[in-house]
Design a protein around this motif. Structure first.
Motif, short mmCIF file in Angstrom:
data_model
loop_
_atom_site.label_atom_id
_atom_site.label_comp_id
_atom_site.label_asym_id
_atom_site.label_seq_id
_atom_site.Cartn_x
_atom_site.Cartn_y
_atom_site.Cartn_z
N PHE A 32 0.83 -1.20 0.00
CA PHE A 32 0.00 0.00 0.00
C PHE A 32 0.87 1.25 0.00
O PHE A 32 0.60 2.22 -0.71
N GLY A 33 1.94 1.22 0.79
CA GLY A 33 2.79 2.39 0.92
C GLY A 33 3.59 2.72 -0.32
O GLY A 33 3.77 3.89 -0.66
N VAL A 34 4.09 1.69 -1.03
CA VAL A 34 4.90 1.97 -2.22
C VAL A 34 4.05 2.62 -3.31
O VAL A 34 4.55 3.45 -4.09
N TYR A 35 2.77 2.27 -3.35
CA TYR A 35 1.87 2.94 -4.29
C TYR A 35 1.81 4.43 -3.98
O TYR A 35 1.94 5.28 -4.87
N ALA A 36 1.60 4.76 -2.69
CA ALA A 36 1.49 6.17 -2.30
C ALA A 36 2.80 6.91 -2.58
O ALA A 36 2.79 8.06 -3.04
N ILE A 37 3.94 6.27 -2.32
CA ILE A 37 5.24 6.90 -2.57
C ILE A 37 5.43 7.15 -4.06
O ILE A 37 5.93 8.20 -4.48
N ALA A 38 5.02 6.18 -4.89
CA ALA A 38 5.13 6.35 -6.34
C ALA A 38 4.25 7.49 -6.83
O ALA A 38 4.65 8.26 -7.72
N ALA A 205 -8.56 8.01 5.21
CA ALA A 205 -8.75 7.13 4.06
C ALA A 205 -7.66 6.05 4.02
O ALA A 205 -7.93 4.89 3.67
N GLY A 206 -6.43 6.41 4.39
CA GLY A 206 -5.36 5.44 4.45
C GLY A 206 -5.62 4.36 5.48
O GLY A 206 -5.27 3.19 5.28
N PHE A 207 -6.25 4.72 6.57
CA PHE A 207 -6.62 3.73 7.60
C PHE A 207 -7.53 2.67 7.01
O PHE A 207 -7.33 1.46 7.20
N HIS A 208 -8.55 3.11 6.26
CA HIS A 208 -9.51 2.15 5.70
C HIS A 208 -8.94 1.42 4.49
O HIS A 208 -9.47 0.37 4.12
N VAL A 322 0.08 16.53 -0.59
CA VAL A 322 -0.34 16.55 0.81
C VAL A 322 -1.27 15.38 1.11
O VAL A 322 -1.13 14.68 2.13
N CYS A 323 -2.23 15.13 0.21
CA CYS A 323 -3.18 14.04 0.40
C CYS A 323 -2.48 12.68 0.50
O CYS A 323 -2.76 11.88 1.41
N TYR A 324 -1.57 12.42 -0.42
CA TYR A 324 -0.94 11.11 -0.44
C TYR A 324 0.11 10.95 0.64
O TYR A 324 0.40 9.82 1.06
N LEU A 325 0.70 12.04 1.12
CA LEU A 325 1.54 11.95 2.31
C LEU A 325 0.68 11.52 3.50
O LEU A 325 1.09 10.66 4.30
N GLY A 326 -0.50 12.12 3.62
CA GLY A 326 -1.40 11.74 4.69
C GLY A 326 -1.87 10.30 4.58
O GLY A 326 -2.04 9.61 5.58
N MET A 327 -2.08 9.83 3.37
CA MET A 327 -2.55 8.46 3.18
C MET A 327 -1.43 7.43 3.36
O MET A 327 -1.64 6.37 3.97
N GLY A 328 -0.23 7.75 2.86
CA GLY A 328 0.82 6.73 2.79
C GLY A 328 1.67 6.58 4.03
O GLY A 328 1.89 5.46 4.52
#
Length: 407
Positions: A32-38, A205-208, A322-328
């Motif tokens: 999940f995290g590598v997607y957000a980082i990418a 959203a990242g939690f879910h 900002v959004c994907y930092l919060g999610m990832g």
């Protein structure tokens, strides 16, 4: 919608992959995290390029890369291929988000702002739910959803070729590829106001998306992939509907309402975990979705309505960073806690408390910013930064404004 649906499609499949390929919860959160980082890397490098070369070329390249990612996922035989597919998905989605968001604003600024708030939620929720249904009831559970998405992207590629371009080419494309996380001067104040709320809402959203599926299964005692994807669907779907429903209230009111609902939802989630209540968990998820939609649309509208056409792709990219930092970032930390910090329920409690603290801090910052602006005798343009548009008479270059500057 389709890009975000593709990004959430693997979520109900993680348990199936874990069983087949024998990996732990921390591997799930890493995937999940590598997607957000990418996504973040792609936003930083390609986020502004469509302002220079046009929206269509960027969208066509992103569609091609997304299709390649889905081919990798269809043929995946292990964790390495899954990671590669998710990285390719992240790169393509990050490249598309800025261009798509800017294109919708090019067409209609008000409706484009609402679409930027609602479409990601609709796509994310639809992708998770449809994927769960196909995995549960259709043949070829690890293949069919990806094949269907490939068909969607091919059709959309043809549509993009026929789509009229909304911006003219301009020089500076090479310089735009240099990573830069900065907002134009005219929107920096608005970004500072909106960023904490965006980080908090997308952390939820990242939690879910990371812990939610396993938590729903454990609380319900069900192995259903539909149950696993239901939490993310509720957050995303109710978020999209509430983004539209609250589109007429002021952006600042939207952020305050969203923060209040997210705080209530976090407390309800903690109670549901303690009571091991499935109904309580999904009820809190529904409240969280409404808060997600209200807070996100308020934050985005606060910023994008102040950006010029030449700044739109770059501004949208900053917001999505900002959004994907919060999610990832919190999701990866939560994965470590699951394995090394006491298990799923302990990690879920810690994550929920973290989201609650974020939301409270974002609301305090919003209230203090507005109070400081009022007590400091700020200009109407400063109040517009907090979501209250300045009247036309205060616009730069108007006779009234010139008279005030002269005085």
């Amino acid at each position: 919608m389709s890009f975000l649906a593709a990004s959430s499609a693997p979520t109900p499949l993680y348990a199936t992959y874990a069983t087949e390929w024998h990996f732990s919860s921390i591997t799930t959160t890493v995937v999940f995290g590598v997607y957000a980082i990418a996504v973040l890397a792609s936003l930083l490098v390609f986020g502004r390029i469509s302002d220079h070369i046009g929206r269509r070329p960027v969208l066509l390249a992103a569609l091609g890369l997304q299709t390649a990612a889905l081919v990798v996922l269809v043929t995946a035989g292990g964790v390495e291929a899954l990671l590669l597919g998710r990285i390719l998905q992240g790169l393509s989605t990050g490249g598309a988000l800025g261009a798509l968001g800017a294109a919708m604003l090019d067409i209609d600024r008000h409706r484009g702002a609402l679409a930027n708030s609602a479409a990601p939620g609709v796509g994310t929720g639809t992708g998770a739910l449809v994927s769960g249904l196909l995995v549960q009831y259709a043949p070829a559970p690890t293949h069919l959803v990806y094949v269907l998405l490939i068909g969607v992207f091919v059709i959309q590629g043809v549509a993009v070729i026929r789509m009229p371009e909304t911006v003219s080419r301009k020089p500076g494309a090479r310089a735009a590829l240099v990573p830069e996380l900065a907002a134009p001067p005219g929107v920096r104040g608005a970004v500072l106001v909106a960023a904490p709320m965006l980080f908090a809402t997308w952390a939820l959203a990242g939690f879910h998306g990371s812990l939610g599926p396993a938590l729903a299964r454990q609380l319900s005692g069900s192995d259903s992939t539909v149950t696993a994807g239901l939490g993310l669907f509720l957050v995303a779907a109710t978020g999209a509907l509430s983004a539209v429903a609250f589109g007429r209230i002021s952006p600042r009111a939207g952020m305050l309402l969203g923060g209040l609902l997210l705080a209530v939802a976090s407390l309800a989630t903690l109670a549901a975990i303690d009571e091991e209540s499935t109904l309580g968990f999904f009820g809190s998820t529904f409240i969280a979705g409404v808060g997600f939609g209200a807070g996100t649309q308020g934050a985005i509208r606060t910023v994008v309505t102040r950006a010029t056409p030449a700044e739109r792709a770059g501004v949208m990219s900053v917001l999505f960073v900002v959004c994907y930092l919060g999610m990832g970032v919190p999701s990866v930390v939560a994965g470590v806690l699951v394995v090394h910090g006491g298990g799923l329920l302990t990690a879920a409690r810690a994550y929920t408390v973290f989201v609650l603290v974020l939301v409270v801090a974002a609301m305090l910052g919003l209230l203090l910013t507005n109070r400081s602006a009022r007590s400091g005798g700020s200009s109407k343009a400063d109040h517009a930064t907090c979501g209250h548009p300045a009247p036309a008479s205060a616009a730069a270059g108007s006779p009234t404004a010139e008279a005030r500057r002269a005085n």
